[in-house]
Design an enzyme around this catalytic site. Sequence first.
Site, PDB file in Angstrom:
ATOM      1  N   LYS A   1       0.825  -1.218   0.000  1.00 22.92           N
ATOM      2  CA  LYS A   1       0.000   0.000   0.000  1.00 22.92           C
ATOM      3  C   LYS A   1       0.850   1.255   0.000  1.00 22.92           C
ATOM      4  O   LYS A   1       0.468   2.257  -0.598  1.00 22.92           O
ATOM      5  CB  LYS A   1      -0.971   0.005   1.188  1.00 22.92           C
ATOM      6  CG  LYS A   1      -2.137  -0.938   0.965  1.00 22.92           C
ATOM      7  CD  LYS A   1      -3.362  -0.500   1.736  1.00 22.92           C
ATOM      8  CE  LYS A   1      -4.532  -1.395   1.397  1.00 22.92           C
ATOM      9  NZ  LYS A   1      -5.673  -1.221   2.298  1.00 22.92           N
TER      10      LYS A   1
ATOM     11  N   LYS B   1      -3.467 -10.778  -6.959  1.00 16.74           N
ATOM     12  CA  LYS B   1      -4.783 -11.130  -6.393  1.00 16.74           C
ATOM     13  C   LYS B   1      -5.877 -10.187  -6.912  1.00 16.74           C
ATOM     14  O   LYS B   1      -5.601  -9.031  -7.241  1.00 16.74           O
ATOM     15  CB  LYS B   1      -4.722 -11.143  -4.859  1.00 16.74           C
ATOM     16  CG  LYS B   1      -4.749  -9.798  -4.224  1.00 16.74           C
ATOM     17  CD  LYS B   1      -5.134  -9.857  -2.740  1.00 16.74           C
ATOM     18  CE  LYS B   1      -5.276  -8.431  -2.251  1.00 16.74           C
ATOM     19  NZ  LYS B   1      -5.771  -8.200  -0.965  1.00 16.74           N
TER      20      LYS B   1
ATOM     21  N   LYS C   1     -10.417  -5.232  -4.785  1.00 16.62           N
ATOM     22  CA  LYS C   1     -11.583  -4.373  -4.947  1.00 16.62           C
ATOM     23  C   LYS C   1     -11.191  -2.947  -5.298  1.00 16.62           C
ATOM     24  O   LYS C   1     -12.025  -2.173  -5.731  1.00 16.62           O
ATOM     25  CB  LYS C   1     -12.505  -4.431  -3.726  1.00 16.62           C
ATOM     26  CG  LYS C   1     -11.884  -4.146  -2.374  1.00 16.62           C
ATOM     27  CD  LYS C   1     -12.993  -4.097  -1.337  1.00 16.62           C
ATOM     28  CE  LYS C   1     -12.739  -4.873  -0.073  1.00 16.62           C
ATOM     29  NZ  LYS C   1     -11.624  -4.417   0.746  1.00 16.62           N
TER      30      LYS C   1
HETATM   31  P1  TYM Z   1     -10.144  -6.818   2.801  1.00 11.82           P
HETATM   32  O1  TYM Z   1     -11.220  -5.807   2.994  1.00 11.82           O
HETATM   33  O2  TYM Z   1      -9.048  -6.514   1.849  1.00 11.82           O
HETATM   34  O3  TYM Z   1     -10.784  -8.198   2.350  1.00 11.82           O
HETATM   35  C1  TYM Z   1     -11.866  -8.798   3.039  1.00 11.82           C
HETATM   36  C2  TYM Z   1     -11.689 -10.309   3.050  1.00 11.82           C
HETATM   37  O4  TYM Z   1     -11.621 -10.813   1.719  1.00 11.82           O
HETATM   38  C3  TYM Z   1     -10.437 -11.591   1.546  1.00 11.82           C
HETATM   39  N1  TYM Z   1      -9.938 -11.390   0.180  1.00 11.82           N
HETATM   40  C4  TYM Z   1      -9.750 -12.364  -0.711  1.00 11.82           C
HETATM   41  N2  TYM Z   1      -9.914 -13.688  -0.631  1.00 11.82           N
HETATM   42  C5  TYM Z   1      -9.628 -14.413  -1.733  1.00 11.82           C
HETATM   43  N3  TYM Z   1      -9.190 -13.886  -2.898  1.00 11.82           N
HETATM   44  C6  TYM Z   1      -8.999 -12.548  -3.025  1.00 11.82           C
HETATM   45  N4  TYM Z   1      -8.575 -12.035  -4.160  1.00 11.82           N
HETATM   46  C7  TYM Z   1      -9.291 -11.715  -1.891  1.00 11.82           C
HETATM   47  N5  TYM Z   1      -9.209 -10.386  -1.664  1.00 11.82           N
HETATM   48  C8  TYM Z   1      -9.610 -10.202  -0.387  1.00 11.82           C
HETATM   49  C9  TYM Z   1      -9.458 -11.052   2.578  1.00 11.82           C
HETATM   50  O5  TYM Z   1      -8.474 -12.007   2.905  1.00 11.82           O
HETATM   51  C10 TYM Z   1     -10.383 -10.744   3.737  1.00 11.82           C
HETATM   52  O6  TYM Z   1     -10.631 -11.914   4.486  1.00 11.82           O
HETATM   53  N6  TYM Z   1      -7.378  -6.193   6.906  1.00 11.82           N
HETATM   54  C11 TYM Z   1      -8.585  -6.801   6.370  1.00 11.82           C
HETATM   55  C12 TYM Z   1      -9.848  -6.322   7.059  1.00 11.82           C
HETATM   56  C13 TYM Z   1      -9.865  -6.519   8.540  1.00 11.82           C
HETATM   57  C14 TYM Z   1     -10.000  -7.741   9.233  1.00 11.82           C
HETATM   58  C15 TYM Z   1      -9.973  -7.411  10.608  1.00 11.82           C
HETATM   59  C16 TYM Z   1     -10.153  -9.061   8.822  1.00 11.82           C
HETATM   60  C17 TYM Z   1      -9.734  -5.535   9.466  1.00 11.82           C
HETATM   61  N7  TYM Z   1      -9.816  -6.061  10.708  1.00 11.82           N
HETATM   62  C18 TYM Z   1     -10.073  -8.393  11.613  1.00 11.82           C
HETATM   63  C19 TYM Z   1     -10.270 -10.038   9.821  1.00 11.82           C
HETATM   64  C20 TYM Z   1     -10.232  -9.700  11.164  1.00 11.82           C
HETATM   65  C21 TYM Z   1      -8.672  -6.454   4.909  1.00 11.82           C
HETATM   66  O7  TYM Z   1      -8.084  -5.517   4.438  1.00 11.82           O
HETATM   67  O8  TYM Z   1      -9.537  -7.235   4.205  1.00 11.82           O
END
Ligand code: TYM
Length: 333
Positions: free
Chosen positions: A114, A196, A199
């Site tokens: 990032k 990957k 979004k």
């Molecule tokens: P975020 O918002 O990027 O993504 C949300 C969830 O989706 C999963 N994910 C994917 N899984 C498979 N293939 C992909 N291409 C893909 N892109 C995203 C992520 O692994 C995630 O599970 N830091 C976290 C948000 C967060 C969080 C937490 C998660 C904040 N606090 C506490 C768990 C527990 C994040 O940026 O996810």
Amino acid sequence: MEEKKVIFSGIQPSGTITLGNYLGAVKNWVELQDEYNCLYSVVDMHSITVRQNPAELRKRCVEFLCMFMACGLDPEKNIMYFQSHVSAHAELAWVLNCYTYMGELSRMTQFKDKSAKHSDNINAGLFTYPVLMAADILLYQTDLVPVGVDQKQHIEITRDIASRFNALYGDVFKIPEPYIPKVGAKIMSLTEPTKKMSKSDPNPKGFISLMDDSTAIAKKIKGAVTDSDGRICRGEGKEGIENLMNILSSTTGESIESIEERFAGRGYGEFKSEVAEAVVECLRPVKARYDEYIKDKAYVESVYKKGAEQASRIAYKTLNKVYKKVGFVPRAR
Ligand code: TYM
């Protein structure tokens, strides 16, 4: 809460929820909701580590919550809320900041990625992001964190911070485990299958949004980058095909081996049509339910109000314990 184990997970309201988020995380949340006490949060505080348009962020947060429900998360069974509505997240994050080292934070790959992408805004929040994430998880004495593979490193640092704190003060935090699906844990971009699916990808052809209509989904999958080898199987240089196989397997439940067998000797065109159809069918009911929830403002409000109240009650128990352990004077009653 009764004696079920606890699950916490979250998603950042940036961009649009993608098929990657769904297959890597939300789909599993739905499957786990009966067996565990679950908290699912739209982590709005995390999303401001990158500049957001305020009006859009506000709208998107509500859309994400509606999408949680549209994907099948039942507000009667799960606690769903906006992170900023439970101030204990920020409060615990501050304390944990004082038990986290600069060295370990600078090893986080998400921070490196990032800060390369947003080189004009490498803020302190971006750096300490994993500490807020640790606070999210540890506040609820979480057993299991269902996430995609990209979040594994953040769960590891959460475990390290929790163990360090426990070593100093006794058993304050439960040490959480990641829960990563066998298939679908890393869905790749449709245009660059070695990266990957994200979004916040500026090229919408790279991802499938849960909001995309059937025509757009089919078009994106048919245009997905593959290779010139012509075989539908896994292997070196086959990332594009492998990704589509994972998508098919994850949306239909068919094993990768069976897909390879069934498509032996068949062409990419036919294969892509089947993947497109599977994704469209998988998302059709989600989209239909979403359209209903997004219209029902009062109901959605009641969900996040109740969610924040329930979450706060649990979170403050942990926070009070932490405050006591570190030596803060208890509030006078
Ligand atoms: P975020 O918002 O990027 O993504 C949300 C969830 O989706 C999963 N994910 C994917 N899984 C498979 N293939 C992909 N291409 C893909 N892109 C995203 C992520 O692994 C995630 O599970 N830091 C976290 C948000 C967060 C969080 C937490 C998660 C904040 N606090 C506490 C768990 C527990 C994040 O940026 O996810």
